[in-house]
Design an enzyme around this catalytic site. Structure first.
Site, PDB file in Angstrom:
ATOM      1  N   ASP A   7      36.524   7.502  47.381  1.00 53.90           N
ATOM      2  CA  ASP A   7      37.944   7.778  47.202  1.00 53.90           C
ATOM      3  C   ASP A   7      38.665   6.447  47.117  1.00 53.90           C
ATOM      4  O   ASP A   7      38.310   5.487  47.813  1.00 53.90           O
ATOM      5  CB  ASP A   7      38.497   8.597  48.370  1.00 53.90           C
ATOM      6  CG  ASP A   7      39.932   9.013  48.119  1.00 53.90           C
ATOM      7  OD1 ASP A   7      40.148   9.967  47.345  1.00 53.90           O
ATOM      8  OD2 ASP A   7      40.849   8.375  48.674  1.00 53.90           O
ATOM      9  N   GLU A   9      42.541   4.387  46.979  1.00 50.91           N
ATOM     10  CA  GLU A   9      43.985   4.398  47.182  1.00 50.91           C
ATOM     11  C   GLU A   9      44.551   3.337  46.255  1.00 50.91           C
ATOM     12  O   GLU A   9      43.891   2.326  45.973  1.00 50.91           O
ATOM     13  CB  GLU A   9      44.347   4.104  48.636  1.00 50.91           C
ATOM     14  CG  GLU A   9      43.821   5.136  49.620  1.00 50.91           C
ATOM     15  CD  GLU A   9      44.225   6.573  49.323  1.00 50.91           C
ATOM     16  OE1 GLU A   9      45.363   6.803  48.826  1.00 50.91           O
ATOM     17  OE2 GLU A   9      43.407   7.473  49.570  1.00 50.91           O
ATOM     18  N   ASP A 102      40.298   8.962  40.362  1.00 46.87           N
ATOM     19  CA  ASP A 102      39.518   7.808  40.832  1.00 46.87           C
ATOM     20  C   ASP A 102      38.709   7.176  39.706  1.00 46.87           C
ATOM     21  O   ASP A 102      38.664   5.961  39.570  1.00 46.87           O
ATOM     22  CB  ASP A 102      38.618   8.226  41.994  1.00 46.87           C
ATOM     23  CG  ASP A 102      39.433   8.802  43.151  1.00 46.87           C
ATOM     24  OD1 ASP A 102      39.896   8.025  43.979  1.00 46.87           O
ATOM     25  OD2 ASP A 102      39.633  10.037  43.184  1.00 46.87           O
ATOM     26  N   HIS A 158      45.068  10.200  53.054  1.00 49.16           N
ATOM     27  CA  HIS A 158      45.466   9.174  52.074  1.00 49.16           C
ATOM     28  C   HIS A 158      44.961   7.790  52.461  1.00 49.16           C
ATOM     29  O   HIS A 158      45.581   6.788  52.115  1.00 49.16           O
ATOM     30  CB  HIS A 158      46.986   9.165  51.851  1.00 49.16           C
ATOM     31  CG  HIS A 158      47.510  10.486  51.407  1.00 49.16           C
ATOM     32  ND1 HIS A 158      47.189  11.037  50.183  1.00 49.16           N
ATOM     33  CD2 HIS A 158      48.302  11.385  52.039  1.00 49.16           C
ATOM     34  CE1 HIS A 158      47.779  12.216  50.092  1.00 49.16           C
ATOM     35  NE2 HIS A 158      48.456  12.448  51.187  1.00 49.16           N
ATOM     36  N   ASP A 163      39.286   9.935  53.392  1.00 47.09           N
ATOM     37  CA  ASP A 163      39.128  10.957  52.358  1.00 47.09           C
ATOM     38  C   ASP A 163      37.670  11.037  51.905  1.00 47.09           C
ATOM     39  O   ASP A 163      37.132  12.132  51.708  1.00 47.09           O
ATOM     40  CB  ASP A 163      40.049  10.677  51.173  1.00 47.09           C
ATOM     41  CG  ASP A 163      41.523  10.939  51.493  1.00 47.09           C
ATOM     42  OD1 ASP A 163      41.821  11.494  52.572  1.00 47.09           O
ATOM     43  OD2 ASP A 163      42.372  10.575  50.674  1.00 47.09           O
TER      44      ASP A 163
END
Length: 180
Positions: A7, A9, A102, A158, A163
């Protein structure tokens, strides 16, 4: 086969202003082997270059602080480390994320830094697959899928590493049912 459950960010702003370009600021990932066993964990912050100052919205949403990205290495260094960690140069891997965001961000940031990105196309959209496996009419967020499975979200929402950790729970539960 190495399954890289990951994941990302990225930099973000409230309302997504059209003149602001997102960049990856965290990669969280777990490597799962062909037997469905977690073998390794990867978590790195990345220093953004286009908009190096995180917005208040981004800091509040992700809990990633300015000092975290200021101390981080730039994308080319972190992505090389990630690829080495994931044995991505071996061709026997599959990147797995919840949705297509992603994969698109990996490719976009590789292009931004003039890096080869064919490897990022070895990707499985687990959100789409989950919807098909469970014969759902529409997709759902990761937290909703966890609730549907009777699982509790661990960590901080988040955050890339949290995640990814929670996505591994769903990945392992349905191991053997994913189609690529």
């Amino acid at each position: 086969m190495n399954y890289i459950i990951y994941d990302l960010e990225a930099t973000c702003w409230e309302g997504s202003p059209p003149d602001m370009e997102m960049e990856i600021i965290e990669i969280g990932a777990y490597r799962v082997n062909e037997f469905g066993e977690v073998r390794a964990k990867f978590n790195r912050f990345i220093r953004p270059v286009i908009n190096p100052t995180l917005s208040d919205f981004c800091r509040n949403l992700t809990s990633i602080q300015q000092i975290d990205v200021n101390r981080a290495s730039p994308y080319p260094e972190v992505i090389d480390e990630f690829k080495e960690w994931g044995h991505i140069n071996d061709d026997d891997f599959l990147l797995c994320s919840w949705g297509s965001f992603d994969r698109k961000m990996l490719i976009k940031d590789c292009q931004l830094h003039h890096l080869e990105h064919r490897w990022a196309k070895h990707h499985l959209n687990l959100k789409e697959q989950y919807m098909k496996i469970n014969r759902l009419q529409r997709g759902m967020g990761l937290q909703a899928a966890l609730r549907r499975e009777g699982m509790v979200f661990d960590g901080t929402p988040h955050r890339g590493i949290s995640d990814a950790e929670n996505l591994v729970k769903i990945f392992i539960k349905y191991f053997g049912q994913w189609k690529w």
